[in-house]
Design an enzyme around this catalytic site. Structure first.
Site, PDB file in Angstrom:
ATOM      1  N   GLU A  61       0.671  -1.043   0.005  1.00  0.00           N
ATOM      2  CA  GLU A  61      -0.077  -0.092  -0.070  1.00  0.00           C
ATOM      3  C   GLU A  61       0.762   1.386  -0.010  1.00  0.00           C
ATOM      4  OE1 GLU A  61      -2.825  -0.540   3.079  1.00  0.00           O
ATOM      5  OE2 GLU A  61      -3.737  -2.028   2.387  1.00  0.00           O
ATOM      6  N   ASN A  86       2.328  -5.050  -3.190  1.00  0.00           N
ATOM      7  CA  ASN A  86       0.944  -5.366  -3.004  1.00  0.00           C
ATOM      8  C   ASN A  86       0.162  -4.281  -2.669  1.00  0.00           C
ATOM      9  OD1 ASN A  86      -0.938  -7.601  -2.353  1.00  0.00           O
ATOM     10  ND2 ASN A  86      -0.789  -6.848  -0.146  1.00  0.00           N
ATOM     11  N   HIS A 145     -10.381  -6.442  -1.653  1.00  0.00           N
ATOM     12  CA  HIS A 145     -11.232  -6.320  -0.696  1.00  0.00           C
ATOM     13  C   HIS A 145     -12.441  -5.616  -1.483  1.00  0.00           C
ATOM     14  CE1 HIS A 145      -8.601  -7.575   2.653  1.00  0.00           C
ATOM     15  NE2 HIS A 145      -7.726  -6.570   2.038  1.00  0.00           N
ATOM     16  N   GLU A 186      -5.698 -11.118  -1.159  1.00  0.00           N
ATOM     17  CA  GLU A 186      -6.584 -10.502   0.219  1.00  0.00           C
ATOM     18  C   GLU A 186      -8.154 -10.603  -0.166  1.00  0.00           C
ATOM     19  OE1 GLU A 186      -4.852  -7.090   2.562  1.00  0.00           O
ATOM     20  OE2 GLU A 186      -2.954  -7.545   1.808  1.00  0.00           O
ATOM     21  N   ASP A 189     -11.794 -10.681  -0.166  1.00  0.00           N
ATOM     22  CA  ASP A 189     -12.998 -10.784   0.482  1.00  0.00           C
ATOM     23  C   ASP A 189     -14.060 -10.033  -0.140  1.00  0.00           C
ATOM     24  OD1 ASP A 189     -12.305  -8.275   1.660  1.00  0.00           O
ATOM     25  OD2 ASP A 189     -11.632  -9.279   3.679  1.00  0.00           O
TER      26      ASP A 189
HETATM   27  C1  XIL Z   1      -5.590  -6.406   8.435  1.00  0.00           C
HETATM   28  C2  XIL Z   1      -5.923  -7.499   9.364  1.00  0.00           C
HETATM   29  O1  XIL Z   1      -6.731  -8.384   8.823  1.00  0.00           O
HETATM   30  C3  XIL Z   1      -6.509  -7.085  10.600  1.00  0.00           C
HETATM   31  O2  XIL Z   1      -6.483  -8.147  11.746  1.00  0.00           O
HETATM   32  C4  XIL Z   1      -5.397  -5.938  11.345  1.00  0.00           C
HETATM   33  O3  XIL Z   1      -6.050  -5.388  12.498  1.00  0.00           O
HETATM   34  C5  XIL Z   1      -5.455  -4.752  10.366  1.00  0.00           C
HETATM   35  O4  XIL Z   1      -4.942  -5.341   9.153  1.00  0.00           O
HETATM   36  N1  XIL Z   1      -4.453  -4.607   3.730  1.00  0.00           N
HETATM   37  C6  XIL Z   1      -3.613  -5.293   4.232  1.00  0.00           C
HETATM   38  C7  XIL Z   1      -3.776  -6.090   5.437  1.00  0.00           C
HETATM   39  O5  XIL Z   1      -2.418  -5.546   3.483  1.00  0.00           O
HETATM   40  O6  XIL Z   1      -2.394  -6.373   6.174  1.00  0.00           O
HETATM   41  C8  XIL Z   1      -4.817  -5.794   6.256  1.00  0.00           C
HETATM   42  O7  XIL Z   1      -4.921  -6.787   7.688  1.00  0.00           O
HETATM   43  C9  XIL Z   1      -6.111  -5.646   5.558  1.00  0.00           C
HETATM   44  C10 XIL Z   1      -5.829  -4.532   4.511  1.00  0.00           C
END
Ligand code: XIL
Length: 408
Positions: free
Chosen positions: A218, A258, A294, A324, A326
């Protein structure tokens, strides 16, 4: 100009860092003497005054451009399958994915692998895991002079025992950083030394056991501008450096950039493309881009744009991993919501399988019982493929069906 006392304090802390040993190993690594290029001094960060949200922002345009591959109407939803997951059969996602040479997996928090039901499902259904939190800077390097590998080791050991790969997440991020680092009064040179030391220690420890690292996470705003603590301290050159340092620590590991909301063609993905193209030209070891994915139901990125984005990265010789995924639903989701969610999962896996350079599909958690969505985004949840009782949801069966019907 720094006060003498402050400088001495920092020197003492750093000296402590130099002789530090890890909490679970005796290895001692001297602070490096590498220096940052002359231009790498503190630079203004255009995004530094903004509050950054973790969740992707999907625009109305993107929403309206979502293209269904199969335009099935929710009203024709067939009854939900009552099957149980085929964990121990040939139809587990893992077995089916193996036939496609696909890595399919989930993000895992360490404590869970000790929960019998969780561990069994995890080991049976998936062939790769990501550390959801255990390898983040603040957790693995909580004090200036000590590391804590307990959580990360648990995840890596689980993977080794179950013949799974591991994605290391993440070396450089502006979140979940330790206070000593974030609020310390460090010079650029010191930040560089701390980061070099961190990368050597963490990547070196898991050399040969973590196959892929999210080196930078990020690091670009939605407007396509570099951002974060590291950028402010070290300037834009930090990105080349951290990839080189990670490569030095494990020459066989794949190294990824990423990010979220960079799935389709937009300002952020344009910038990622431009950045990585430049890195490749400069001979920097970078191997791919992680697309986080996400998404909110009904606001998915446009699939044709995603395919186009993956293709242009392929043209550079870069891999793409879905890292990631979801799909958030409103609280108390209807059967229709679950059906549409399954379609979203199905189509995103389809895009990955159809691409020449996408061999990894990872979801941000296994079961709705343990997902970051409800606490991060109140009013939303049920974003994963197993429900809170570890029962497979329609999204599970959709993935299974794609893997069974697509030709490997
Ligand atoms: C999130 C985790 O899922 C949580 O448990 C934590 O509190 C915060 O981070 N992008 C990312 C991940 O790259 O590392 C993040 O993970 C979600 C968003």
């Amino acid at each position: 100009m720094r006060y003498l006392v402050l400088s001495l304090t920092i020197l003492i802390i750093l000296t402590g860092c130099q002789v530090a040993t890890t909490s679970t190993s005796n290895q001692t690594t001297a602070i490096p003497t590498k220096t940052i290029p002359a231009t790498a001094t503190d630079q203004p960060n255009p995004s530094s005054t903004k509050t950054e949200t973790i969740l992707p922002t999907i625009t109305a345009t993107e929403t309206s451009q979502w293209i269904w591959v199969e335009a099935t109407q929710p009203s024709t939803v067939t009854p939900l399958p009552t099957m149980t997951p085929s964990s121990s059969t040939n139809d587990s996602l893992r077995n089916l994915a193996d036939a496609h040479n696909l890595n399919i997996g989930v993000a895992v928090n360490n404590g869970l692998v000790n929960e019998a039901e969780y561990a069994e499902l995890l080991g049976n259904e998936f062939n790769i895991i990501t550390a959801e939190n255990a390898m983040k800077f603040g957790i693995i390097h909580p004090q200036v002079d000590s590391y804590d590998f307990v959580a990360a080791d648990e995840i890596v050991n689980f993977a080794l025992a179950h013949h799974m790969q591991v994605r290391g997440h993440t070396l450089v991020w502006q979140k979940q950083m330790p206070k000593w680092l974030q609020y310390g009064d460090w010079t650029s040179e010191q930040v560089s030394e701390i980061l070099y030391q961190h990368i050597q220690t963490v990547v070196g420890r898991y050399r040969g056991q973590v196959q892929v690292w999210d080196v930078v996470n990020e690091g670009i705003t939605g407007q396509g501008i570099l951002r974060n603590f590291w950028y402010k301290a070290l300037g834009p050159e930090y990105i080349d450096l951290v990839f080189q340092w990670a490569h030095e620590a494990d020459p066989d590991a794949l190294l990824f950039y990423n990010d979220y909301s960079a799935e389709t063609i937009n300002k952020k993905s344009d910038k990622i493309h431009e950045l990585l193209e430049g890195m490749l030209t400069r001979g920097i070891p970078v191997h791919g881009v992680g697309l986080q994915f996400h998404v909110d139901l009904g606001a998915e990125p446009r699939l044709t744009g995603v395919a186009e984005n993956i293709k242009r990265l392929n043209d550079l010789g870069l891999q793409v991993h879905i890292t990631e995924l979801d799909v958030s639903l409103p609280d108390n989701p209807s059967e229709e919501d679950l059906f549409l969610q399954a379609e979203t999962y199905r189509q995103i896996l389809g895009v990955c399988l159809a691409a020449d350079n996408c061999n990894t599909f990872i979801m941000w958690g296994m079961t709705d019982k343990y997902s970051w969505i409800p606490s991060t985004k109140p009013g939303s949840g049920a974003a994963l493929i197993f429900d809170e009782n570890y029962q497979p949801k329609p999204a599970y069966f959709a993935l299974q069906e794609v893997l069974k019907t697509e030709t490997p």
